[in-house]
Design a protein around this motif. Structure first.
Motif, PDB file in Angstrom:
ATOM      1  N   UNK A  73     -40.134  -7.518 -30.254  1.00  0.00           N
ATOM      2  CA  UNK A  73     -39.605  -7.690 -28.690  1.00  0.00           C
ATOM      3  C   UNK A  73     -40.432  -6.196 -28.398  1.00  0.00           C
ATOM      4  N   UNK A  74     -41.465  -5.678 -27.201  1.00  0.00           N
ATOM      5  CA  UNK A  74     -40.879  -4.103 -27.129  1.00  0.00           C
ATOM      6  C   UNK A  74     -40.107  -3.704 -25.820  1.00  0.00           C
ATOM      7  N   UNK A  75     -39.072  -5.228 -25.538  1.00  0.00           N
ATOM      8  CA  UNK A  75     -38.321  -4.441 -24.847  1.00  0.00           C
ATOM      9  C   UNK A  75     -36.856  -3.966 -25.274  1.00  0.00           C
ATOM     10  N   UNK A  76     -36.531  -2.613 -24.760  1.00  0.00           N
ATOM     11  CA  UNK A  76     -35.345  -1.811 -24.629  1.00  0.00           C
ATOM     12  C   UNK A  76     -34.137  -2.500 -25.319  1.00  0.00           C
ATOM     13  N   UNK A  77     -33.717  -2.177 -26.416  1.00  0.00           N
ATOM     14  CA  UNK A  77     -32.093  -2.671 -26.757  1.00  0.00           C
ATOM     15  C   UNK A  77     -30.719  -2.404 -25.091  1.00  0.00           C
ATOM     16  N   UNK A  78     -30.423  -3.355 -24.977  1.00  0.00           N
ATOM     17  CA  UNK A  78     -29.759  -2.785 -23.756  1.00  0.00           C
ATOM     18  C   UNK A  78     -28.288  -2.654 -24.369  1.00  0.00           C
ATOM     19  N   UNK A  79     -27.271  -3.490 -25.518  1.00  0.00           N
ATOM     20  CA  UNK A  79     -26.420  -3.850 -25.405  1.00  0.00           C
ATOM     21  C   UNK A  79     -26.143  -4.159 -26.823  1.00  0.00           C
ATOM     22  N   UNK A  80     -25.142  -3.257 -27.870  1.00  0.00           N
ATOM     23  CA  UNK A  80     -25.069  -3.635 -29.030  1.00  0.00           C
ATOM     24  C   UNK A  80     -23.469  -3.985 -28.990  1.00  0.00           C
ATOM     25  N   UNK A  81     -22.973  -5.154 -28.917  1.00  0.00           N
ATOM     26  CA  UNK A  81     -21.400  -5.896 -29.213  1.00  0.00           C
ATOM     27  C   UNK A  81     -21.293  -5.894 -30.674  1.00  0.00           C
ATOM     28  N   UNK A  82     -19.913  -5.650 -30.673  1.00  0.00           N
ATOM     29  CA  UNK A  82     -19.167  -5.510 -32.127  1.00  0.00           C
ATOM     30  C   UNK A  82     -18.113  -6.851 -32.129  1.00  0.00           C
ATOM     31  N   UNK A  83     -18.352  -7.429 -33.387  1.00  0.00           N
ATOM     32  CA  UNK A  83     -17.594  -8.474 -33.687  1.00  0.00           C
ATOM     33  C   UNK A  83     -16.054  -7.670 -34.335  1.00  0.00           C
ATOM     34  N   UNK A  84     -15.709  -6.358 -35.196  1.00  0.00           N
ATOM     35  CA  UNK A  84     -14.779  -6.277 -35.249  1.00  0.00           C
ATOM     36  C   UNK A  84     -15.061  -5.008 -35.368  1.00  0.00           C
ATOM     37  N   UNK A  85     -14.331  -4.388 -36.043  1.00  0.00           N
ATOM     38  CA  UNK A  85     -14.372  -2.404 -36.103  1.00  0.00           C
ATOM     39  C   UNK A  85     -15.391  -2.732 -37.949  1.00  0.00           C
ATOM     40  N   UNK A  86     -15.750  -3.695 -38.950  1.00  0.00           N
ATOM     41  CA  UNK A  86     -15.800  -3.624 -40.544  1.00  0.00           C
ATOM     42  C   UNK A  86     -17.789  -2.679 -40.371  1.00  0.00           C
ATOM     43  N   UNK A 168     -19.828 -14.897 -23.239  1.00  0.00           N
ATOM     44  CA  UNK A 168     -18.947 -15.066 -23.316  1.00  0.00           C
ATOM     45  C   UNK A 168     -18.448 -14.162 -24.736  1.00  0.00           C
ATOM     46  N   UNK A 169     -17.885 -13.099 -24.474  1.00  0.00           N
ATOM     47  CA  UNK A 169     -17.140 -12.418 -25.473  1.00  0.00           C
ATOM     48  C   UNK A 169     -16.243 -12.142 -26.085  1.00  0.00           C
ATOM     49  N   UNK A 170     -15.704 -12.826 -26.999  1.00  0.00           N
ATOM     50  CA  UNK A 170     -14.298 -13.915 -26.570  1.00  0.00           C
ATOM     51  C   UNK A 170     -13.089 -13.197 -27.929  1.00  0.00           C
ATOM     52  N   UNK A 171     -11.789 -12.437 -26.928  1.00  0.00           N
ATOM     53  CA  UNK A 171     -11.632 -11.545 -28.155  1.00  0.00           C
ATOM     54  C   UNK A 171      -9.938 -12.674 -28.719  1.00  0.00           C
ATOM     55  N   UNK A 172     -10.513 -12.881 -30.088  1.00  0.00           N
ATOM     56  CA  UNK A 172      -9.978 -13.644 -30.592  1.00  0.00           C
ATOM     57  C   UNK A 172      -8.404 -12.196 -31.535  1.00  0.00           C
ATOM     58  N   UNK A 174      -5.080 -11.132 -34.193  1.00  0.00           N
ATOM     59  CA  UNK A 174      -4.844 -11.364 -35.125  1.00  0.00           C
ATOM     60  C   UNK A 174      -5.609 -11.983 -35.698  1.00  0.00           C
ATOM     61  N   UNK A 175      -7.064 -12.603 -36.041  1.00  0.00           N
ATOM     62  CA  UNK A 175      -7.464 -13.304 -37.259  1.00  0.00           C
ATOM     63  C   UNK A 175      -8.236 -12.796 -38.729  1.00  0.00           C
ATOM     64  N   UNK A 176      -8.837 -12.612 -38.671  1.00  0.00           N
ATOM     65  CA  UNK A 176      -9.266 -11.583 -39.631  1.00  0.00           C
ATOM     66  C   UNK A 176      -8.500 -10.080 -39.145  1.00  0.00           C
ATOM     67  N   UNK A 177      -8.925  -9.143 -37.867  1.00  0.00           N
ATOM     68  CA  UNK A 177      -8.263  -8.256 -37.799  1.00  0.00           C
ATOM     69  C   UNK A 177      -7.419  -8.430 -36.409  1.00  0.00           C
ATOM     70  N   UNK A 178      -7.504  -7.150 -35.991  1.00  0.00           N
ATOM     71  CA  UNK A 178      -7.092  -7.549 -34.225  1.00  0.00           C
ATOM     72  C   UNK A 178      -7.791  -7.346 -33.637  1.00  0.00           C
ATOM     73  N   UNK A 179      -9.153  -7.405 -33.721  1.00  0.00           N
ATOM     74  CA  UNK A 179      -9.950  -6.263 -32.873  1.00  0.00           C
ATOM     75  C   UNK A 179     -11.317  -6.930 -32.987  1.00  0.00           C
ATOM     76  N   UNK A 219      -8.761 -19.051 -34.242  1.00  0.00           N
ATOM     77  CA  UNK A 219      -9.994 -18.533 -34.086  1.00  0.00           C
ATOM     78  C   UNK A 219     -10.967 -19.060 -34.761  1.00  0.00           C
ATOM     79  N   UNK A 220     -11.351 -20.408 -34.845  1.00  0.00           N
ATOM     80  CA  UNK A 220     -11.899 -20.806 -36.272  1.00  0.00           C
ATOM     81  C   UNK A 220     -11.696 -22.154 -35.270  1.00  0.00           C
ATOM     82  N   UNK A 221     -10.434 -22.819 -34.605  1.00  0.00           N
ATOM     83  CA  UNK A 221     -10.609 -23.547 -33.858  1.00  0.00           C
ATOM     84  C   UNK A 221     -11.600 -23.117 -32.839  1.00  0.00           C
TER      85      UNK A 221
END
Ligand SMILES: [Zn+2]
Length: 320
Positions: A73-86, A168-172, A174-179, A219-221
């Motif tokens: 796509x030629x559209x600009x990237x607006x957001x980067x969402x991170x699932x952890x700090x890895x 929706x960005x759902x915080x989990x 204390x799973x893989x990490x706390x973030x 988190x898996x649930x």
């Protein structure tokens, strides 16, 4: 299978003399894509509002990731969402964000200077990701400031509405990490799970960074509860798509199997602990038996024994 088209992007890093890098770009839905081969799996949604990218892959793959998105796509990237700090999920943050343009400047923006966020895309994550990436005060940060989230949240659920769908960005906690966060694109019906769900190995439970076995199972649930399988017409290959942190595209039943596997091993270890066995005795009793061939490893960064030990330690902490 579930994948309607495949494009393979090969980028040669001639300047640095690195080998050509092959990323696989999979179109999962009309406006949703996945990139594999850049560290952790990357998901991205495209539309009139621009591109929303979930995870940026490893630093070494960032140029190839940007090229792959621009090819779609030629559209600009607006957001980067991170699932952890890895590093394999945030390593490309600087280049991917800088290749974009935040929604909050320019025409239709809210009047901020065009160099707001250096002109790049916003980086969104749960508060703990910023804490991990910036590091304890008085010490050098593990990541440069340009890689840090520009927007954080600490509520269980953060949402946005972009490109005609709820995200929706759902915080989990204390799973893989706390973030950890799982990111659900409601109209596309795709969940990007991050490393709470890793089909290539037992889930990495990083006790030192706030992870824990019971939060991992929760988190898996949550993934199981968010995804819907193809019922009652099970012969169709339809249903919610779940993009794991590593490995192949999955559906709800894959997550159910993985949750059951983790729960069974947790329960076995709990029983052995109740019998008074030491950690070494528990390891010797092979509580992960039946799953070792598929998910286990004797070597590398996350062995079967590491997984057993992480469960033991997080159960032990809970008891105290
Ligand atoms: Zn990962």
């Amino acid at each position: 299978m579930l994948l309607s088209s495949r494009i393979t992007i090969a980028i040669a890093f001639g300047v640095f003399g690195l080998a050509a890098q092959n990323l696989e770009v999979l179109q999962l839905r009309p406006n949703f894509y996945m990139i594999a081969g850049a560290g952790g799996n990357i998901g991205f949604q495209v539309g009139v509002d621009g591109v929303v990218v979930v995870d940026s892959g490893s630093a070494a793959s960032a140029d190839a990731v940007v090229a792959a998105i621009k090819k779609v796509t030629p559209q600009p990237i607006r957001y980067v969402i991170n699932t952890s700090a890895d590093p394999d999920h945030v390593g490309g943050n600087i280049k991917v964000a800088k290749a974009g343009q935040t929604l909050f400047t320019g025409n239709g923006g809210v009047g901020l200077a065009t160099n707001f966020l250096g002109g790049g895309a916003s980086i969104l994550a749960v508060e703990q990701v910023l804490t991990r990436m910036s590091g304890p005060s008085g010490k050098p940060s593990p990541f440069p400031i340009d890689a840090w989230p520009t927007e954080t949240f600490d509520q269980p659920r953060k949402y946005m509405y972009l490109n005609g769908e709820g995200i929706e960005i759902l915080h989990q906690p204390a799973a893989h990490t706390d973030g950890d966060a799982i990111v659900f694109f409601r109209r596309s019906d795709v969940v990007v799970a991050g490393d709470v769900f890793d089909t290539t190995r037992f889930p990495v439970i990083d006790i030192a960074r706030g992870g824990g076995i019971n939060g991992e199972i929760a988190a898996l649930q949550k993934l199981v509860d968010t995804a819907i399988p193809s019922v009652p017409i099970v012969s169709r290959e339809e249903g919610t798509l779940v993009v794991p942190g590593h490995g192949r595209i999955c559906d709800q039943l894959d997550v159910v199997d993985y949750r059951d596997m983790v729960t069974i091993i947790r329960d076995r270890i709990r029983d052995l602990m109740k019998q008074g066995l030491t950690l070494e005795q528990i390891k010797a009793a092979s509580p992960a038996r039946g799953y070792v061939r598929r998910y286990g490893s004797d070597t590398g960064a996350w062995t079967t024994n590491d997984f057993v030990e992480a469960i033991y330690r997080s159960m032990n902490e809970k008891v105290q």
